[in-house]
Write a protein that holds these residues in place. Structure first.
Motif, PDB file in Angstrom:
ATOM      1  N   TRP A 177      -2.782   4.732   0.237  1.00 40.28           N
ATOM      2  CA  TRP A 177      -3.775   4.970   1.743  1.00 40.28           C
ATOM      3  C   TRP A 177      -4.807   3.795   0.698  1.00 40.28           C
ATOM      4  O   TRP A 177      -5.325   3.179   1.597  1.00 40.28           O
ATOM      5  N   GLY A 193      -4.845  -0.096   2.670  1.00 36.10           N
ATOM      6  CA  GLY A 193      -5.902   0.227   3.701  1.00 36.10           C
ATOM      7  C   GLY A 193      -6.930  -0.868   3.268  1.00 36.10           C
ATOM      8  O   GLY A 193      -7.534  -1.745   3.862  1.00 36.10           O
ATOM      9  N   LEU A 225       2.452   0.756   2.211  1.00 34.83           N
ATOM     10  CA  LEU A 225       2.235   2.251   2.791  1.00 34.83           C
ATOM     11  C   LEU A 225       3.696   2.457   2.609  1.00 34.83           C
ATOM     12  O   LEU A 225       3.627   3.724   1.791  1.00 34.83           O
ATOM     13  N   ARG A 266       4.801   5.573  -0.303  1.00 40.47           N
ATOM     14  CA  ARG A 266       4.739   7.111   0.595  1.00 40.47           C
ATOM     15  C   ARG A 266       4.064   8.351  -0.119  1.00 40.47           C
ATOM     16  O   ARG A 266       4.063   9.142  -0.018  1.00 40.47           O
TER      17      ARG A 266
END
Length: 348
Positions: A30, A34, A137, A141
């Motif tokens: 993340w 991001g 991502l 993950r």
């Protein structure tokens, strides 16, 4: 433009500190995805910038935050926890992408700039970052904040206040600050220096790209060496090489010497980057690996902004880079001495 870059450096540095703390608690998937998404907005929107305040906002703030989030800090924390005794070479392979990207992307975008102008360069950079966000991502993950390391191992180590009370913390901060000061002086001014010496634009423009290529060699060698004998000796070798090449450029400014200087410095340019988290892990443990390594990297980048600015001020004062190169030589000697003291303390 210089002020925009200065704001960018400071914002990136402080973001690295914040991201280091987040890396101790949350999944790197993340954080990295991001960061790429924020980077895409900042750098892509620069294609439409018309005023100075827009450049400050988009490049100096938005892109800087995204850039700090996808920096070596979260990547280094993730890889160091996952690969343990092989963390040096793992970090080096990952960071070698920075040198490879510098070679390939800069070369490709220079063609875009010549053919269609600078705005399309920013637009393409935005697209590249936007595509990277979901890919990271998906790929990461399943990565946890622990990176596969047991929670008990993560709990071991010093807090930041405890770390700051050790001499090792301040020695590491000093030679990383010097490293950053030199890195951004060279990367910001090597092209201008070559042009001032009467070199062809193509020759000068390609120096940064080939510095990236040389950086691949240095960063991989540093990681391999670090896994065998620790991070201190490759760091010392880095500064000794810098003493040699700064001495060379002070005594001879021929095209050959400029090329050797750029390639020689390129070998050292990324070499200490994968060693940051190794120093922090070995000295202070895993408990606050992200926070402390983020702090060291922040010092590196803030000093880097000062290095770029100092080089410009010295050139504006003297009309030459002579004083700046002397300063870099002295700093290399100081950093070598600090690193040697650190090495002696480690082996004592």
């Amino acid at each position: 433009l210089g002020a925009v870059i200065a704001v960018f450096m400071v914002m990136t540095a402080f973001t690295m500190l914040a991201v280091g703390r987040l890396s101790d608690r949350y999944s790197p998937a993340w954080i990295l995805s991001g960061g790429f998404f924020i980077s895409a907005i900042g750098i892509g929107a620069m294609a439409f910038a018309e005023t100075a305040w827009q450049a400050f906002l988009l490049y100096g703030v938005v892109f800087a935050i995204g850039n700090g989030a996808v920096s070596i800090t979260p990547v280094g924390v993730m890889l160091t926890r996952r690969f343990g005794p092989r963390a040096g070479i793992a970090n080096s392979i990952a960071i070698s992408g920075m040198g490879l990207g510098q070679l390939i992307i800069l070369s490709g975008l220079s063609v875009v700039m010549v053919e269609t102008g600078w705005r399309d360069v920013f637009l393409w950079l935005g697209v590249i970052n936007l595509v990277a966000a979901p890919l990271l991502l998906i790929a990461l993950r399943r990565e946890s904040p622990a990176g596969g390391t047991a929670a008990t191992a993560l709990a071991q180590g010093m807090s930041l206040p405890e770390a700051t009370r050790t001499s090792g913390f301040w020695l590491v901060m000093v030679f990383y600050a010097i490293c950053g000061f030199q890195d951004f002086f060279v990367s910001s001014h090597v092209v201008a220096f070559a042009l001032d010496q009467g070199e062809a634009t193509l020759f000068a423009g390609n120096l940064l790209a080939f510095m990236g290529l040389a950086g691949l060699v240095g960063v991989l060698a540093a990681g391999f060496w670090s896994d065998r004998s620790g991070p201190v000796w490759p760091t010392l070798a880095c500064f000794v090489l810098r003493i040699t090449i700064f001495t060379l450029i002070l005594v001879d400014r021929s095209p050959l010497s400029i090329a050797v200087f750029a390639l020689g410095y390129g070998v050292t340019f990324w070499a200490t980057a994968p060693l940051t988290v190794i120093f922090v892990r070995d000295l202070f443990g895993n408990r606050n690996l992200g926070l402390i390594s983020g702090l060291v990297t922040m010092a590196h980048h803030i000093a880097g902004g000062l290095g770029a600015l100092t080089g410009a001020m010295l050139f504006d004062t003297d009309g030459d880079y002579l004083a700046a190169f002397w300063l870099m030589l002295v700093l290399s000697v100081i950093a070598s001495g600090v690193t040697y003291v650190f090495a002696r303390r480690q082996t004592a």
